[in-house]
Design a protein around this motif. Structure first.
Motif, mmCIF file in Angstrom:
data_model
loop_
_atom_site.group_PDB
_atom_site.id
_atom_site.type_symbol
_atom_site.label_atom_id
_atom_site.label_comp_id
_atom_site.label_asym_id
_atom_site.label_seq_id
_atom_site.Cartn_x
_atom_site.Cartn_y
_atom_site.Cartn_z
ATOM 1 N N SER A 173 0.719 -1.358 -0.141
ATOM 2 C CA SER A 173 -0.151 0.042 0.056
ATOM 3 C C SER A 173 0.826 1.141 -0.066
ATOM 4 O O SER A 173 2.116 1.241 0.252
ATOM 5 N N TRP A 175 2.493 4.207 1.468
ATOM 6 C CA TRP A 175 2.753 4.714 2.865
ATOM 7 C C TRP A 175 4.020 5.553 2.719
ATOM 8 O O TRP A 175 5.085 5.246 2.301
ATOM 9 N N THR A 179 1.418 9.929 2.531
ATOM 10 C CA THR A 179 0.183 9.311 2.739
ATOM 11 C C THR A 179 0.223 8.223 3.781
ATOM 12 O O THR A 179 0.968 7.440 3.838
ATOM 13 N N ARG A 180 -0.675 8.364 4.790
ATOM 14 C CA ARG A 180 -0.500 7.912 5.969
ATOM 15 C C ARG A 180 -1.823 7.026 6.273
ATOM 16 O O ARG A 180 -2.061 6.861 7.588
ATOM 17 N N ILE A 182 -2.863 4.104 6.016
ATOM 18 C CA ILE A 182 -2.634 2.726 6.777
ATOM 19 C C ILE A 182 -2.539 2.562 8.231
ATOM 20 O O ILE A 182 -2.722 1.887 8.978
ATOM 21 N N GLU A 183 -2.005 3.989 8.565
ATOM 22 C CA GLU A 183 -1.888 4.041 10.120
ATOM 23 C C GLU A 183 -3.122 3.846 10.986
ATOM 24 O O GLU A 183 -3.059 3.223 12.297
ATOM 25 N N LEU A 187 -2.501 -0.769 9.611
ATOM 26 C CA LEU A 187 -1.313 -1.477 10.034
ATOM 27 C C LEU A 187 -1.466 -2.316 11.074
ATOM 28 O O LEU A 187 -0.612 -3.341 11.363
ATOM 29 N N PRO A 199 5.733 -0.515 1.488
ATOM 30 C CA PRO A 199 5.147 0.747 0.933
ATOM 31 C C PRO A 199 5.463 1.043 -0.411
ATOM 32 O O PRO A 199 6.677 1.021 -0.699
ATOM 33 N N VAL A 264 10.326 6.062 6.656
ATOM 34 C CA VAL A 264 9.555 5.097 6.400
ATOM 35 C C VAL A 264 10.318 3.585 6.934
ATOM 36 O O VAL A 264 9.703 2.712 7.344
ATOM 37 N N GLN A 267 9.812 2.701 10.347
ATOM 38 C CA GLN A 267 8.419 2.450 10.942
ATOM 39 C C GLN A 267 8.357 0.867 11.501
ATOM 40 O O GLN A 267 7.399 0.544 11.848
#
Length: 326
Positions: A173, A175, A179-180, A182-183, A187, A199, A264, A267
């Motif tokens: 996806s 990320w 673009t956040r 999915i958080e 996730l 990502p 990234v 994470q």
């Protein structure tokens, strides 16, 4: 440097992969010789996950990657995707069992390999139960055509249902600091189920590098010209985020793109970003970001510069945006 290894489920790969789409479409004129040289250089640097799709260049990208990896198949993990089908001026998705079997055979032939390491459903088909799609994908594993299964841009409930049919190794996806989405929920579901995260566009389609200062300077066929975040007032407002990242990066002696990519990478050990490039110069810059250590203060400063809701504009035009998070 040589990249350390990370795991996507049971699949071990280098901590950063290479997105190959731009070698064949979306970001201006291609250069096959330089693209192949970039793939070879990536392997030398420890990149092992190479990402393509049957949609990219209408099969041309899979063919290009196959040529680039000839003689080096045993050094890499090849990921490709199925689901988009060509229609007259419209976007269509197929996830029915018959198409799954048809698509994998075509991809294997184009890449010129016996099996695919990681096979994704590119977007979820709203007209086919995910159980049918993943059931057919599981048959590919049983047949030895595919090693591991993945989903792309799927929603949390779909991920759970798919994983109940056959283990899902990775979710691909978008990320990044750009673009956040999915958080919020996705996730946590992936981590609960042991699904790795891949990502794409971790540099915000190049925006976070600071290299895109005007849409008018992009090639006439560059897809970014049509994206809402690159349009009008959205573009100008989003540039302010890059200005903040540039300032932070200058303090560290790195580029804004490297800082954004390092964010990234930080994470989690289950995260393997696949920045795309078709040039060795940018590949080397990206790979170097995997070695950049960020402190808690660094991460806090980055968060302040690019908070979750800072970016304005949708990721895609409406017809593509509705395919996200199904």
């Amino acid at each position: 440097m040589t990249l350390p290894t990370r795991r996507l489920g049971e699949l071990a790969v280098g901590a950063q992969g290479l997105g190959c789409m731009g070698m064949s479409q979306s970001y201006g004129q291609g250069d096959e010789a330089e693209s192949i040289a970039t793939v070879h250089r990536a392997i030398d640097l420890g990149v092992t996950l190479f990402d393509t799709a049957d949609q990219y260049g209408r099969g041309a990208n899979e063919e290009l990657l196959g040529r680039a990896l000839k003689g080096r198949r045993d050094q890499v993990a090849i990921a490709t995707k199925f689901g988009f089908v060509s229609t007259e001026g419209a976007i269509a998705i197929r996830g029915d069992a018959a198409y799954v079997h048809q698509a994998v055979n075509s991809s294997l032939q184009r890449i010129n390999i016996d099996n695919i390491d990681l096979y994704y459903q590119h977007r979820v088909d709203p007209n086919v139960p995910i159980e049918e799609t993943v059931g057919a994908m599981a048959e590919l594993v049983q047949a030895g055509k595919v090693r591991y299964l993945g989903l792309s841009e799927a929603g949390p409930e779909t991920i759970r249902r798919a994983h109940a049919v056959h283990p899902i190794t990775a979710l691909q996806s978008e990320w990044s600091l750009w673009t956040r989405d999915i958080e919020a929920e996705i996730l946590a579901v992936c981590r609960e189920l042991g699904i790795g995260i891949v990502p794409f566009s971790p540099l915000g389609r190049g925006f976070l590098t600071g290299s895109v200062t005007s849409v008018d300077k992009l090639d006439s066929d560059d897809m970014r010209r049509s994206l809402p975040r690159f349009s009008g007032e959205n573009f100008d407002r989003n540039l302010a985020i890059v200005d903040e990242l540039n300032s932070l990066a200058a303090e560290r002696g790195v580029t804004a793109g490297q800082l954004a990519l390092a964010w990234v990478q930080h994470q989690g050990d289950d995260v393997v970003p696949i920045p795309g490039t078709k040039r060795r110069k940018y590949l080397e810059e990206n790979v170097a970001a995997a070695d950049l250590k960020l402190t808690a203060d660094d991460l806090a400063a980055i968060e302040a510069a690019a908070p979750v809701d800072a970016v304005v504009g949708d990721r895609y035009r409406p017809e593509m945006q509705k395919l996200v998070g199904r």
